[in-house]
Design a protein around this motif. Structure first.
Motif, PDB file in Angstrom:
ATOM      1  N   ALA A 101       0.831  -1.210   0.000  1.00  0.00           N
ATOM      2  CA  ALA A 101       0.000   0.000   0.000  1.00  0.00           C
ATOM      3  C   ALA A 101       0.861   1.255   0.000  1.00  0.00           C
ATOM      4  O   ALA A 101       0.547   2.243  -0.692  1.00  0.00           O
ATOM      5  CB  ALA A 101      -0.929  -0.014   1.209  1.00  0.00           C
ATOM      6  N   ILE A 102       1.941   1.244   0.749  1.00  0.00           N
ATOM      7  CA  ILE A 102       2.844   2.398   0.799  1.00  0.00           C
ATOM      8  C   ILE A 102       3.508   2.610  -0.552  1.00  0.00           C
ATOM      9  O   ILE A 102       3.617   3.748  -1.043  1.00  0.00           O
ATOM     10  CB  ILE A 102       3.901   2.214   1.907  1.00  0.00           C
ATOM     11  N   ARG A 103       3.940   1.515  -1.191  1.00  0.00           N
ATOM     12  CA  ARG A 103       4.583   1.644  -2.502  1.00  0.00           C
ATOM     13  C   ARG A 103       3.622   2.201  -3.546  1.00  0.00           C
ATOM     14  O   ARG A 103       4.006   3.053  -4.373  1.00  0.00           O
ATOM     15  CB  ARG A 103       5.111   0.279  -2.953  1.00  0.00           C
ATOM     16  N   ARG A 104       2.380   1.754  -3.518  1.00  0.00           N
ATOM     17  CA  ARG A 104       1.389   2.293  -4.455  1.00  0.00           C
ATOM     18  C   ARG A 104       1.165   3.780  -4.207  1.00  0.00           C
ATOM     19  O   ARG A 104       1.075   4.584  -5.150  1.00  0.00           O
ATOM     20  CB  ARG A 104       0.066   1.530  -4.323  1.00  0.00           C
ATOM     21  N   ALA A 105       1.094   4.162  -2.931  1.00  0.00           N
ATOM     22  CA  ALA A 105       0.867   5.567  -2.589  1.00  0.00           C
ATOM     23  C   ALA A 105       2.054   6.435  -2.987  1.00  0.00           C
ATOM     24  O   ALA A 105       1.878   7.604  -3.352  1.00  0.00           O
ATOM     25  CB  ALA A 105       0.574   5.705  -1.099  1.00  0.00           C
ATOM     26  N   GLU A 106       3.251   5.888  -2.941  1.00  0.00           N
ATOM     27  CA  GLU A 106       4.443   6.660  -3.319  1.00  0.00           C
ATOM     28  C   GLU A 106       4.382   7.096  -4.782  1.00  0.00           C
ATOM     29  O   GLU A 106       4.941   8.141  -5.143  1.00  0.00           O
ATOM     30  CB  GLU A 106       5.699   5.824  -3.065  1.00  0.00           C
ATOM     31  N   VAL A 107       3.705   6.327  -5.603  1.00  0.00           N
ATOM     32  CA  VAL A 107       3.564   6.666  -7.022  1.00  0.00           C
ATOM     33  C   VAL A 107       2.490   7.725  -7.222  1.00  0.00           C
ATOM     34  O   VAL A 107       2.647   8.651  -8.035  1.00  0.00           O
ATOM     35  CB  VAL A 107       3.228   5.399  -7.837  1.00  0.00           C
ATOM     36  N   ARG A 108       1.413   7.631  -6.455  1.00  0.00           N
ATOM     37  CA  ARG A 108       0.248   8.485  -6.689  1.00  0.00           C
ATOM     38  C   ARG A 108       0.190   9.712  -5.780  1.00  0.00           C
ATOM     39  O   ARG A 108      -0.251  10.776  -6.180  1.00  0.00           O
ATOM     40  CB  ARG A 108      -1.023   7.665  -6.476  1.00  0.00           C
ATOM     41  N   ASP A 109       0.604   9.538  -4.522  1.00  0.00           N
ATOM     42  CA  ASP A 109       0.419  10.599  -3.518  1.00  0.00           C
ATOM     43  C   ASP A 109       1.444  10.412  -2.411  1.00  0.00           C
ATOM     44  O   ASP A 109       1.234   9.631  -1.479  1.00  0.00           O
ATOM     45  CB  ASP A 109      -1.004  10.534  -2.965  1.00  0.00           C
ATOM     46  N   LEU A 110       2.559  11.132  -2.520  1.00  0.00           N
ATOM     47  CA  LEU A 110       3.647  10.943  -1.578  1.00  0.00           C
ATOM     48  C   LEU A 110       3.233  11.285  -0.150  1.00  0.00           C
ATOM     49  O   LEU A 110       3.665  10.633   0.809  1.00  0.00           O
ATOM     50  CB  LEU A 110       4.862  11.779  -1.984  1.00  0.00           C
ATOM     51  N   SER A 111       2.385  12.290   0.026  1.00  0.00           N
ATOM     52  CA  SER A 111       1.931  12.659   1.367  1.00  0.00           C
ATOM     53  C   SER A 111       1.187  11.502   2.021  1.00  0.00           C
ATOM     54  O   SER A 111       1.384  11.200   3.202  1.00  0.00           O
ATOM     55  CB  SER A 111       1.031  13.895   1.314  1.00  0.00           C
ATOM     56  N   ARG A 112       0.328  10.848   1.250  1.00  0.00           N
ATOM     57  CA  ARG A 112      -0.408   9.701   1.777  1.00  0.00           C
ATOM     58  C   ARG A 112       0.550   8.563   2.128  1.00  0.00           C
ATOM     59  O   ARG A 112       0.377   7.874   3.127  1.00  0.00           O
ATOM     60  CB  ARG A 112      -1.453   9.233   0.765  1.00  0.00           C
ATOM     61  N   ALA A 113       1.575   8.377   1.322  1.00  0.00           N
ATOM     62  CA  ALA A 113       2.558   7.338   1.604  1.00  0.00           C
ATOM     63  C   ALA A 113       3.244   7.588   2.944  1.00  0.00           C
ATOM     64  O   ALA A 113       3.480   6.652   3.718  1.00  0.00           O
ATOM     65  CB  ALA A 113       3.593   7.278   0.476  1.00  0.00           C
ATOM     66  N   ILE A 114       3.563   8.847   3.212  1.00  0.00           N
ATOM     67  CA  ILE A 114       4.214   9.196   4.475  1.00  0.00           C
ATOM     68  C   ILE A 114       3.295   8.909   5.652  1.00  0.00           C
ATOM     69  O   ILE A 114       3.718   8.357   6.674  1.00  0.00           O
ATOM     70  CB  ILE A 114       4.655  10.677   4.459  1.00  0.00           C
ATOM     71  N   VAL A 115       2.011   9.269   5.507  1.00  0.00           N
ATOM     72  CA  VAL A 115       1.059   9.022   6.587  1.00  0.00           C
ATOM     73  C   VAL A 115       0.880   7.522   6.810  1.00  0.00           C
ATOM     74  O   VAL A 115       0.845   7.044   7.945  1.00  0.00           O
ATOM     75  CB  VAL A 115      -0.292   9.701   6.305  1.00  0.00           C
TER      76      VAL A 115
END
Length: 222
Positions: free
Chosen positions: A94-108
């Protein structure tokens, strides 16, 4: 062993995000709530452990005495728990997917994972204590890389509890656990109440870089 994680500490998520007390914008607040919900949906918490009698010579794996701090913590203990716990691979993906689409969400999400694995360790510790008897007392959890306990001991630690086979937890050549949101820790078992010796800033792995400490505050884990 599998665990059911129904929640974790939102305040800890904010601490990992280095929130210092200012008002949280509504959109960020909503993102945090969404990430907490996603974390609970995708994690697969598991843990394994072994308990060893503390024989100062040969019976106990030497990790239990590989440093002054851990020896001090175990002074009054007759047994020691080797605990390994993980959230599994779901959150990593989930974090890897978020890193592509929304870095802020990945951090959270990453911060949610840090809070969630601590909650898993708390639950595992409760189950272990129930299994060995309510009349015993546990010490702090003490992990490789904490205080003077070398992080290089991760390799020997996970082999001691057979973590690769039992919960899918491995360690890289640079001593990093994988899945990344995982923990290994020693916990002493004693017959008398144990002082929480290793709380506070001096023993924290974030001591040099902590934004709270630099601002003259603490994260509340004293």
């Amino acid at each position: 062993m599998d665990l059911k994680l129904s929640g974790f500490n939102r305040k800890e998520v904010l601490q990992y995000l280095r929130w210092t007390g200012s008002e949280i914008p509504p959109e960020v607040d909503a993102m945090i709530d969404g990430c907490i919900a996603e974390t609970l949906r995708v994690v697969q918490p598991r843990y394994t452990y072994r308990i060893f009698p503390i024989e100062r010579q040969t019976e106990t794996p030497h990790i239990a005495f590989a440093g002054q701090d851990i020896r001090a913590m175990l002074t009054a203990c007759e047994r020691v728990v080797f605990l390994a716990a993980t959230l599994g691979n779901g959150l990593e993906l989930a974090i890897r997917r978020a890193e592509v689409r929304d870095l802020s969400r990945a951090i959270v999400l990453d911060c949610c994972g840090s809070a969630a694995i601590e909650a898993v360790c708390d639950l595992a510790e409760q189950e272990i204590k129930t299994g060995i008897g309510a009349d015993v007392h546990l010490t702090d959890r003490f992990s490789p890389g904490y205080g003077d306990l070398s992080i290089e001991l991760q390799h020997e630690f996970i082999q001691t509890v057979d973590a690769p086979r039992k919960i899918g937890l491995t360690v890289t050549s640079t001593h990093i656990l994988t899945p990344r949101k995982s923990v290994t820790a020693l916990i002493g078992i004693a017959d008398t109440p144990q002082t929480k010796r290793f709380r506070g800033c001096a023993y924290c792995s974030m001591f040099e870089t902590c934004a709270f400490r630099k601002a003259g505050k603490t994260c509340g884990r004293e």
